[in-house]
Design an enzyme around this catalytic site. Structure first.
Site, PDB file in Angstrom:
ATOM      1  N   CYS A   1     -25.157-117.791  24.626  1.00 13.45           N
ATOM      2  CA  CYS A   1     -25.607-118.182  25.959  1.00 13.45           C
ATOM      3  C   CYS A   1     -25.764-116.919  26.800  1.00 13.45           C
ATOM      4  O   CYS A   1     -24.933-116.006  26.719  1.00 13.45           O
ATOM      5  CB  CYS A   1     -24.614-119.120  26.641  1.00 13.45           C
ATOM      6  SG  CYS A   1     -25.209-119.642  28.260  1.00 13.45           S
TER       7      CYS A   1
ATOM      8  N   ASP B   1     -33.432-120.756  35.863  1.00 18.19           N
ATOM      9  CA  ASP B   1     -32.279-120.499  34.999  1.00 18.19           C
ATOM     10  C   ASP B   1     -32.654-119.355  34.060  1.00 18.19           C
ATOM     11  O   ASP B   1     -33.836-119.056  33.876  1.00 18.19           O
ATOM     12  CB  ASP B   1     -31.943-121.771  34.201  1.00 18.19           C
ATOM     13  CG  ASP B   1     -30.500-121.753  33.690  1.00 18.19           C
ATOM     14  OD1 ASP B   1     -29.842-120.704  33.800  1.00 18.19           O
ATOM     15  OD2 ASP B   1     -30.048-122.790  33.178  1.00 18.19           O
ATOM     16  N   ASN B   2     -31.647-118.738  33.498  1.00 13.31           N
ATOM     17  CA  ASN B   2     -31.852-117.709  32.488  1.00 13.31           C
ATOM     18  C   ASN B   2     -32.726-116.546  32.976  1.00 13.31           C
ATOM     19  O   ASN B   2     -33.707-116.174  32.332  1.00 13.31           O
ATOM     20  CB  ASN B   2     -32.412-118.346  31.209  1.00 13.31           C
ATOM     21  CG  ASN B   2     -31.348-119.181  30.531  1.00 13.31           C
ATOM     22  OD1 ASN B   2     -30.218-118.724  30.354  1.00 13.31           O
ATOM     23  ND2 ASN B   2     -31.673-120.409  30.183  1.00 13.31           N
TER      24      ASN B   2
HETATM   25  N1  LIG Z   1     -32.613-129.931  25.946  1.00 12.31           N
HETATM   26  C1  LIG Z   1     -31.749-128.948  26.235  1.00 12.31           C
HETATM   27  N2  LIG Z   1     -31.760-127.837  25.498  1.00 12.31           N
HETATM   28  C2  LIG Z   1     -30.911-126.838  25.762  1.00 12.31           C
HETATM   29  C3  LIG Z   1     -30.002-126.892  26.833  1.00 12.31           C
HETATM   30  C4  LIG Z   1     -29.975-128.089  27.588  1.00 12.31           C
HETATM   31  O1  LIG Z   1     -29.168-128.262  28.523  1.00 12.31           O
HETATM   32  N3  LIG Z   1     -30.873-129.093  27.268  1.00 12.31           N
HETATM   33  N4  LIG Z   1     -29.192-125.808  27.102  1.00 12.31           N
HETATM   34  C5  LIG Z   1     -29.672-124.517  26.622  1.00 12.31           C
HETATM   35  C6  LIG Z   1     -28.726-123.417  26.734  1.00 12.31           C
HETATM   36  S1  LIG Z   1     -28.618-122.628  28.252  1.00 12.31           S
HETATM   37  C7  LIG Z   1     -28.064-122.901  25.647  1.00 12.31           C
HETATM   38  S2  LIG Z   1     -27.111-121.524  25.779  1.00 12.31           S
HETATM   39  C8  LIG Z   1     -28.173-123.558  24.328  1.00 12.31           C
HETATM   40  C9  LIG Z   1     -26.812-123.940  23.816  1.00 12.31           C
HETATM   41  O2  LIG Z   1     -26.880-124.539  22.557  1.00 12.31           O
HETATM   42  P1  LIG Z   1     -25.588-125.270  21.989  1.00 12.31           P
HETATM   43  O3  LIG Z   1     -25.078-126.199  23.044  1.00 12.31           O
HETATM   44  O4  LIG Z   1     -26.034-125.954  20.746  1.00 12.31           O
HETATM   45  O5  LIG Z   1     -24.586-124.185  21.703  1.00 12.31           O
HETATM   46  O6  LIG Z   1     -28.962-124.733  24.375  1.00 12.31           O
HETATM   47  C10 LIG Z   1     -30.110-124.612  25.182  1.00 12.31           C
HETATM   48  N5  LIG Z   1     -30.952-125.744  24.963  1.00 12.31           N
HETATM   49 MO   LIG Z   2     -27.325-120.725  28.011  1.00 10.49          MO
END
Ligand SMILES: Nc1nc2c(c(=O)[nH]1)N[C@H]1C(S)=C(S)[C@@H](COP(=O)(O)O)O[C@H]1N2
Ligand SMILES: [Mo]
Length: 886
Positions: free
Chosen positions: A156, A288-289
């Site tokens: 993350c 975000d990000n």
């Molecule tokens: N659909 C969806 N995909 C997502 C997210 C989410 O909230 N919804 N979070 C993202 C984020 S910020 C991260 S760091 C990763 C985390 O993956 P994990 O929960 O399988 O570790 O998924 C990403 N993909």
């Molecule tokens: Mo993330």
């Protein structure tokens, strides 16, 4: 020689993947992988055996009540949504591959529920700028495409953010150093899939959209098309993790996995793949990000949509990073006499991004003056030795052709205890094969992402032992040298980890005083249960909760500036968010007097996770506003009515829905700070006619930032909100209601009046306008109204046309007087401020004798104006009960 997957020759899949006679996808997983594992000697590691988990009690009350989880995971954002990391030592101890049990989770909202028997029918699309748009199921993906299995570390972008939050609060929650995990992923090359859809000329990006519907739409983001097509980049559409169907938290049944990039791009619960000429315009892609420039403050960021949208600040490839796992935080090592030659093995992890590889890891024991190389191990390389036809979990493992690295690596270094004993601290830094090296100092930014300064562990000598102290502990967990140094009033960012700089004089250190207002009574010890709280959810003795503390609102019912309604609306509920965003420090300082107890932990968990409203508010209800829960309405237009004022129009659920606001009352509007998702709540009186149906119109003066002052958070966020976005409303609130024909209700008590004096300035006209219009709309209402409206210049006068029309059409009943403090020469109306002379002349003294109490003065304007009017009217003899401030 093996070759990369057949990205550019889509019609000839390499190995017709799984000869699928699909009975059950899950049976398949087992029958396929297990016998193989026993027979074949594999040159690479397989995942540790996962546990069997249950749905945890704390999840039962949340929308995730169908997800089985490991209780060791540390929750970073309360109970829900689920954002967790494993304890750092447990993560390290699992080795190269992490089980689903300890894999970190980042969920922006609830986990979409997909039953096992629905998995194979899961549909998703490949659409946008492609010649052959496709809609396919997971079954199609398994049957028609080559399957691959390889390890990828997901990280993350917030990993290690707690350290940034300690230095200075960011808009993100506090990850420790375990926001990363590695799994064996099985799926199809995204390039294969895209190649079959044939992207058109001019296509540059691929957007991914998940099935999780969030406050600002579905989660979606994008990457470059060229990366998606490049086998070296290894972007995968994955349906298995460590040989099992995806766990719900990790995207069941289908997700994107992007090696070398931040986890945020690896969209879970994948529904749509859209090829586009531009990056995603999804809210989560923009807000975000990102690593915004370091000087952008959290406050300023709320009003900088252009900065957020600047693709240069979007994060894709991971940066170089590393951490110490052993010694663990608070680990103690005994120093035995005469054994000073004893060694301690210091160890941890390292990673970098973009397929690059960590080439060195260095340890310092003297704060960076000298460095020592640690030993690096790269377990990922063992998969490069897989046989050409090796199938694991139904996917081809062979990556001998690939040069890039997708996983974390480990480092260790034996250090004599005697040297550790002599050192103040121990730090690690990584450098990758592009010679990107971790910096000494943190690059702080609004979102606190990509934090990667040298990872520092402080060494304390206590009672013949060494005690190690990591920088932080995850979430709100106490501990770590950063909190300690901060507590001593020192600045973590002084370039010396908050320690005294060489040559620095102790006197010159400026201590940052830590000041917080206490809202709890010192002697209050009562523990209150949810049942007791819920017994006080009415108008009688309303109790409410702020920060887990219970307050009795009974004594507020009369005097509360927001009226009794806003207290009873909170009765029996957790009012933390509203309370904290609306109230001043003064109001908070009053709270200990009303504090009666603390909610017990279980009750608090239940209260704060119980959905605060029906999950699908009945959209056909006749009245829009609900006193106890927030209801969304769509922003459908913005109309500029003066240089700094706009009318915002919101569309209600249906054309015949009424707003539900008694005349004189207000509603609460809630927006999310675009950067943090933090709630901003303010009270407004709509300009809509109460009889209007289906729409709600609110006139708002926007307080823009000026070079010297910070503007309004709410009004600027509202101004920046794009059309067709939902905004939440709740209400009504307020202590005053106009019932008609001279009848008013003040704090629920009825009173008859003959005349209103309405004093307002700027956008303070809005509640006044509401009452005035109601009086005049009723031809039989004998009440007379005098409106005194103060502004700077003529164009600042809001609703002037409507006011003038009302005055002309109701000669006996309505008089409107404007006064301007900086009028142009041509201005023919009154000049000057609403000072003592003005009020004495226009309002005068209250009547005595029979007429006493027949007049109510309504006042609404900026704080300073209300204060001075209050003082002057007091001097003129007006009693407090006759003057009402909105
Ligand atoms: N659909 C969806 N995909 C997502 C997210 C989410 O909230 N919804 N979070 C993202 C984020 S910020 C991260 S760091 C990763 C985390 O993956 P994990 O929960 O399988 O570790 O998924 C990403 N993909
Ligand atoms: Mo993330």
């Amino acid at each position: 020689m093996a070759s990369p997957p057949s990205t550019r020759s889509p019609n000839v899949p390499k190995s017709p993947p799984l000869d699928f006679d699909i009975q059950s996808y899950h049976d398949k997983v087992e029958s396929e992988s297990e016998p193989l594992e026993e027979v074949i000697e594999r040159p690479y590691p397989l995942p540790p055996k996962p546990r069997v988990n249950k749905v945890l009690p704390e999840d039962l009350k949340t929308p995730d009540n169908h997800v089985e989880r490991d209780p060791r995971l540390i929750r970073l954002t309360g109970i829900h949504p689920f954002n967790v990391e494993a304890p750092l030592s447990d993560l390290y101890d699992e080795g190269f591959l992490t089980t689903k049990d300890l894999h970190y989770v980042r969920n922006h909202g609830p986990v979409p529920r997909v039953e096992d028997d629905e998995v194979l029918d899961w549909e998703f699309t490949v659409e946008g700028m492609v010649q052959k748009p496709m809609k396919l199921t997971l079954r199609d993906l398994l049957r028609d495409y080559e399957q691959l299995t390889y390890p990828v570390t997901l990280v993350c972008a917030g990993n290690r953010r707690k350290e940034q939050n300690m230095a200075r609060k960011t808009k993100g929650f506090s990850w420790g150093a375990a926001g990363l995990s590695t799994s064996l992923w099985t799926g199809v090359s995204l390039g294969d899939l895209l190649a079959r859809a044939c992207p058109k000329r001019g296509a540059k990006y691929v957007c991914f959209e998940g099935a999780d519907k969030l406050p600002n739409g579905y989660y979606a983001t994008s990457i470059k098309l060229s990366w998606a097509m490049d086998p070296e980049r290894g972007v995968m559409v994955a349906h298995k993790m460590n040989g099992e169907a995806l766990h719900p938290d990790h995207g069941k049944p289908l997700r994107i996995v992007i090696p070398g990039q931040i986890g945020g791009r690896s969209v879970k619960w994948l529904k749509r793949i859209i090829v586009t000429p531009e990056p995603s315009d999804n809210w989560y892609h923009i807000y975000d990000n990102r690593v915004l420039p370091t000087m952008v403050t959290p406050e300023a960021s709320a009003n900088l949509p252009e900065v957020w949208k600047d693709e240069r600040y979007a994060i894709y490839d991971l940066n170089t990073n590393s951490a110490v796992c052993y010694p663990a935080h608070d680990e103690r090592v005994q120093l035995a006499e005469g054994h000073s030659d004893k060694m301690y093995k210091v160890k941890g992890y390292g990673y970098t991004g973009g397929g690059r590889r960590v080439g060195r890891l260095e340890v310092t024991l003297d704060q960076g003056k000298t460095w020592e190389l640690a030993k690096i191990t790269y377990p990922e390389d063992e998969y490069r030795l897989a046989a050409e036809n090796d199938l694991l979990y139904g996917g081809r493992v062979d990556i001998s052709w690939r040069d890039s690295s997708f996983c974390w690596c480990f480092w260790d270094l034996d250090i004599p205890l005697a040297r550790l004993q002599d050192a103040k601290d121990l730090m690690i830094r990584a450098m990758d094969d592009s010679m990107n090296v971790q910096p000494r100092d943190m690059y702080w930014s609004v979102m606190g992402m990509m934090n990667n300064p040298w990872y520092r562990v402080v060494i304390h000598k206590e009672d013949g032992a060494l005690r190690f102290e990591h920088p932080t502990q995850p979430a709100n967990m106490p501990g770590g040298w950063m909190a300690r140094v901060k507590g001593e009033g020192r600045n973590i960012l002084n370039g010396f980890w908050g320690e005294k700089a060489p040559g620095e004089d102790e006197e010159t250190v400026e201590k940052e005083p830590v000041k917080e207002i206490s809202m709890v009574g010192e002697k209050v010890t009562r523990v209150i249960s949810l049942d007791e709280l819920r017994a006080h959810d009415g108008e009688d003795q309303p109790w409410f909760v702020v920060n887990g503390q219970v307050y009795d609102g009974t004594k507020f019912l009369e005097g509360h500036p927001g009226g009794a309604a806003s207290i009873t609306a909170a009765a029996g509920q957790d009012a933390t968010e509203e309370f904290l965003t609306i109230h001043s420090e003064n109001a908070k300082a009053m709270m200990p007097d009303y504090h009666i107890g603390t909610l017990d932990a279980d009750s608090l968990a239940q209260l704060t996770t119980a959905p605060d409203q029906p999950s699908t508010p009945d959209k056909s209800r006749p009245v829009f506003l609900q006193p106890k829960y927030w209801c969304p309405a769509m922003l459908t237009s913005k109309e500029k009515v003066s240089p700094d004022t706009k009318i915002f129009t919101f569309t209600l659920d249906h054309a015949t829905q009424s707003i539900g606001l008694p005349v004189g009352q207000h509603l609460l509007m809630r927006l999310r700070d675009p950067a943090s998702g933090e709630a901003i709540i303010r009270a407004y009186t709509p300009i809509s006619d109460p009889a209007d149906k289906g729409v709600l119109r609110v006139l708002v003066k926007i307080y823009y930032d000026t070079p010297s002052t910070c503007g309004g958070r709410m009004t600027q966020a509202l101004d920046a909100l794009p059309l067709d976005q939902p905004v939440d409303f709740k209400g009504p609130v307020g202590k005053f209601t106009y019932l008609g024909k001279g009848r008013c209700a003040i704090n629920g008590r009825e009173r008859r009046i003959r005349r209103f004096v309405m004093i307002c300035a700027g956008s303070g006209i809005t509640p006044i306008f509401q009452v005035l219009r109601a009086v005049l709309a009723d031809r039989e209402d004998p009440t007379t109204c005098l409106v005194l409206d103060g502004n700077r210049v003529e164009e600042d006068i809001l609703c002037k046309e409507e006011l003038d029309t009302m005055a002309v059409e109701n000669p006996g009943r309505c008089t409107v007087l404007y006064t301007l403090s900086r009028p142009l020469e041509a201005w023919e109306g009154l000049r000057g401020r609403m000072d003592r002379g003005f009020l004495e002349r226009e309002v005068g003294r209250p009547e005595v004798g029979e007429g006493r109490g027949d007049v109510i003065v309504l006042v609404c304007g900026p704080e300073g104006m209300e204060g001075s009017v209050k003082g002057i009217l007091g001097e003129l003899g007006w009693g407090e009960e006759d003057v009402l401030f909105f």
